[in-house]
Write an enzyme that holds these catalytic residues in place. Structure first.
Site, short mmCIF file in Angstrom:
data_model
loop_
_atom_site.label_atom_id
_atom_site.label_comp_id
_atom_site.label_asym_id
_atom_site.label_seq_id
_atom_site.Cartn_x
_atom_site.Cartn_y
_atom_site.Cartn_z
N GLN A 1 40.38 47.55 41.93
CA GLN A 1 40.78 46.14 41.93
C GLN A 1 39.76 45.31 41.15
O GLN A 1 39.97 44.12 40.93
CB GLN A 1 40.84 45.61 43.37
CG GLN A 1 41.85 46.32 44.24
CD GLN A 1 41.65 46.00 45.71
OE1 GLN A 1 42.19 45.05 46.23
NE2 GLN A 1 40.86 46.81 46.38
N VAL B 1 37.43 43.79 38.18
CA VAL B 1 37.69 43.41 36.80
C VAL B 1 36.41 43.47 35.97
O VAL B 1 36.38 43.04 34.82
CB VAL B 1 38.30 41.98 36.74
CG1 VAL B 1 39.65 41.94 37.45
CG2 VAL B 1 37.36 40.92 37.34
N ASP B 2 35.33 44.04 36.56
CA ASP B 2 34.01 43.95 35.94
C ASP B 2 33.70 45.04 34.92
O ASP B 2 32.70 44.94 34.20
CB ASP B 2 32.92 43.92 37.03
CG ASP B 2 33.02 45.10 38.01
OD1 ASP B 2 33.33 46.22 37.58
OD2 ASP B 2 32.78 44.88 39.21
N HIS C 1 44.05 44.89 38.77
CA HIS C 1 43.95 43.43 38.70
C HIS C 1 43.49 42.94 37.33
O HIS C 1 43.09 41.78 37.19
CB HIS C 1 43.03 42.89 39.81
CG HIS C 1 43.68 42.94 41.17
ND1 HIS C 1 42.97 42.80 42.34
CD2 HIS C 1 44.97 43.12 41.52
CE1 HIS C 1 43.81 42.90 43.37
NE2 HIS C 1 45.02 43.10 42.90
N CYS D 1 49.26 35.38 16.95
CA CYS D 1 50.20 34.24 16.79
C CYS D 1 49.53 32.87 16.94
O CYS D 1 50.17 31.85 16.72
CB CYS D 1 51.35 34.38 17.80
SG CYS D 1 50.87 33.95 19.49
N THR E 1 36.58 47.62 49.97
CA THR E 1 37.63 46.60 49.87
C THR E 1 38.01 46.12 51.26
O THR E 1 38.05 46.93 52.20
CB THR E 1 38.88 47.10 49.11
OG1 THR E 1 39.91 46.10 49.18
CG2 THR E 1 39.42 48.41 49.65
N SER E 2 38.28 44.81 51.36
CA SER E 2 38.66 44.25 52.66
C SER E 2 40.08 44.67 53.03
O SER E 2 40.50 44.48 54.16
CB SER E 2 38.54 42.73 52.64
OG SER E 2 39.31 42.21 51.57
N ASN F 1 32.90 51.42 53.88
CA ASN F 1 32.76 49.96 53.88
C ASN F 1 31.56 49.60 54.75
O ASN F 1 31.22 50.31 55.69
CB ASN F 1 34.03 49.29 54.44
CG ASN F 1 34.15 47.84 53.99
OD1 ASN F 1 33.28 47.02 54.25
ND2 ASN F 1 35.23 47.52 53.32
N GLU G 1 31.57 47.25 56.81
CA GLU G 1 32.08 46.87 58.13
C GLU G 1 33.50 47.37 58.30
O GLU G 1 34.13 47.82 57.34
CB GLU G 1 32.02 45.35 58.29
CG GLU G 1 32.77 44.63 57.21
CD GLU G 1 32.48 43.13 57.18
OE1 GLU G 1 31.38 42.73 57.59
OE2 GLU G 1 33.36 42.39 56.73
P1 OAD Z 1 36.65 41.36 49.28
O1 OAD Z 1 35.60 40.36 48.94
O2 OAD Z 1 37.88 40.88 49.96
O3 OAD Z 1 36.05 42.52 50.17
C1 OAD Z 1 34.87 43.19 49.83
C2 OAD Z 1 34.64 44.29 50.85
O4 OAD Z 1 33.51 45.03 50.45
C3 OAD Z 1 34.37 43.79 52.28
O5 OAD Z 1 35.20 44.51 53.18
C4 OAD Z 1 32.89 44.13 52.49
O6 OAD Z 1 32.62 44.50 53.84
C5 OAD Z 1 32.71 45.32 51.58
N1 OAD Z 1 31.34 45.55 51.06
C6 OAD Z 1 30.44 44.62 50.64
N2 OAD Z 1 29.33 45.22 50.16
C7 OAD Z 1 29.53 46.55 50.27
C8 OAD Z 1 28.77 47.71 49.93
N3 OAD Z 1 27.54 47.63 49.38
N4 OAD Z 1 29.30 48.93 50.20
C9 OAD Z 1 30.53 49.05 50.77
N5 OAD Z 1 31.30 48.00 51.11
C10 OAD Z 1 30.82 46.77 50.85
O7 OAD Z 1 37.02 42.11 47.91
P2 OAD Z 1 38.31 42.99 47.55
O8 OAD Z 1 38.82 43.73 48.71
O9 OAD Z 1 37.98 43.77 46.33
O10 OAD Z 1 41.85 39.85 43.27
O11 OAD Z 1 39.34 41.85 47.17
C11 OAD Z 1 40.61 42.21 46.71
C12 OAD Z 1 41.09 41.23 45.68
O12 OAD Z 1 41.01 39.90 46.21
C13 OAD Z 1 40.24 41.16 44.44
O13 OAD Z 1 40.56 42.18 43.47
C14 OAD Z 1 40.55 39.80 43.89
C15 OAD Z 1 40.61 39.00 45.17
O14 OAD Z 1 41.54 37.95 45.15
C16 OAD Z 1 42.02 39.34 42.05
O15 OAD Z 1 41.13 38.82 41.41
C17 OAD Z 1 43.40 39.48 41.52
#
Ligand code: OAD
Length: 251
Positions: free
Chosen positions: A112, A114-115, A130, A160, A198-199, A223, A225
């Site tokens: 997910q 984009v980096d 994403h 274009c 990912t959350s 994760n 948590e």
């Molecule tokens: P979130 O910010 O929702 O969740 C990040 C997760 O990473 C959380 O559950 C943290 O507990 C966990 N976390 C943090 N540091 C960590 C580490 N060192 N090791 C393991 N886990 C860790 O990010 P995403 O789930 O990626 O969409 O969010 C999903 C999408 O929501 C993103 O792609 C973005 C956003 O809207 C778009 O930009 C389209």
């Protein structure tokens, strides 16, 4: 709180990976956190400081493209200086090893993020559901252009001439169909599925773990948590991905 059974779970997951013909890994912002990339949610997350309605919707872009691009230029500058962490490197090494021994279907990486840090670590064929911070898309002809370097304040299409936007999926938008199909195929056809950092709340990507489980895969998450999935998954490993992924890959 440290996971008291972490080393036992790492051994179990490592053994499952070794047995798997097809492995699918899904990553989220937590996988890049140890590189210095901010996550989205939580007190320190991006959404605590900026308005998703302004910066991450097509309506926000139509209202004020300069403002949206100014934010993305900042983000591109910050992220360009960051390096892959030990978790990214472990996944790239795992892919290299599996592809050499087991063939092209043995490893799929869906992100997910984009980096671009997985690619910087050496991962190939990454399914970026994403989009990418390093690509732009024309609002006229929809052409996608690689744009790793400096950009005009509001970039225009080299083909274009229409205004370009970041090639990133914003709220209320569909995922590109071919990219989403590749992710669904990877999750549905794997024996082991690992969700990392990912959350697990953003759809449709959050459904991938369910697809994998329904198809009979062993499903695990890494994760810091617990997530909404932790209770029903086969294995929930609590800790940093930069610690756990290298431990999984080291044999
Ligand atoms: P979130 O910010 O929702 O969740 C990040 C997760 O990473 C959380 O559950 C943290 O507990 C966990 N976390 C943090 N540091 C960590 C580490 N060192 N090791 C393991 N886990 C860790 O990010 P995403 O789930 O990626 O969409 O969010 C999903 C999408 O929501 C993103 O792609 C973005 C956003 O809207 C778009 O930009 C389209």
């Amino acid at each position: 709180m440290p996971d008291p059974r972490l080393s036992e779970k790492i051994s179990r997951l490592r053994a499952a990976i070794a047995r798997a013909s097809r492995l699918c890994v899904l990553t989220g912002a937590g996988a890049s956190a140890e590189s210095g990339v901010p996550v989205y949610r939580g007190n320190e997350g991006l959404y605590a400081a900026w308005s998703a309605a302004d910066m991450a919707t097509p309506e926000g872009f139509a209202r004020d493209p300069e403002k949206v691009w100014a934010w993305y230029h900042d983000r591109r500058r910050q992220l360009a200086a960051l390096k892959p962490n030990a978790g990214h490197l472990a996944l790239a090494a795992l892919q290299k090893d599996r592809l050499a021994r087991l063939g092209p279907d043995s490893f799929r990486l869906v992100t997910q993020n984009v980096d671009g840090l997985h690619q910087a670590a050496g991962s190939t064929g990454v399914i970026e559901v994403h989009g990418s911070l390093w690509q732009i898309r024309c609002t006229g002809c929809a052409a996608v252009t690689d744009a790793p370097g400096p950009l005009d304040a509001v970039p225009h299409c080299p083909g274009c001439g229409a205004v370009c936007r970041p090639h990133i999926v914003w709220f209320g938008e569909m995922l590109p169909p071919e990219v989403w199909s590749a992710a669904v195929e990877a999750a549905s056809a794997c024996d082991v599925f690992i969700s990392v950092g990912t959350s697990a709340v953003v759809q449709p990507v959050a459904s991938l773990v369910h697809l994998a489980a329904d198809a009979g895969a062993l499903v695990a998450e890494i994760n810091l948590e617990e997530t909404p999935n932790s209770r029903w998954l086969d294995l929930s490993l609590l800790g940093k991905s930069g610690d756990i992924l290298p431990a999984l890959v080291d044999s």
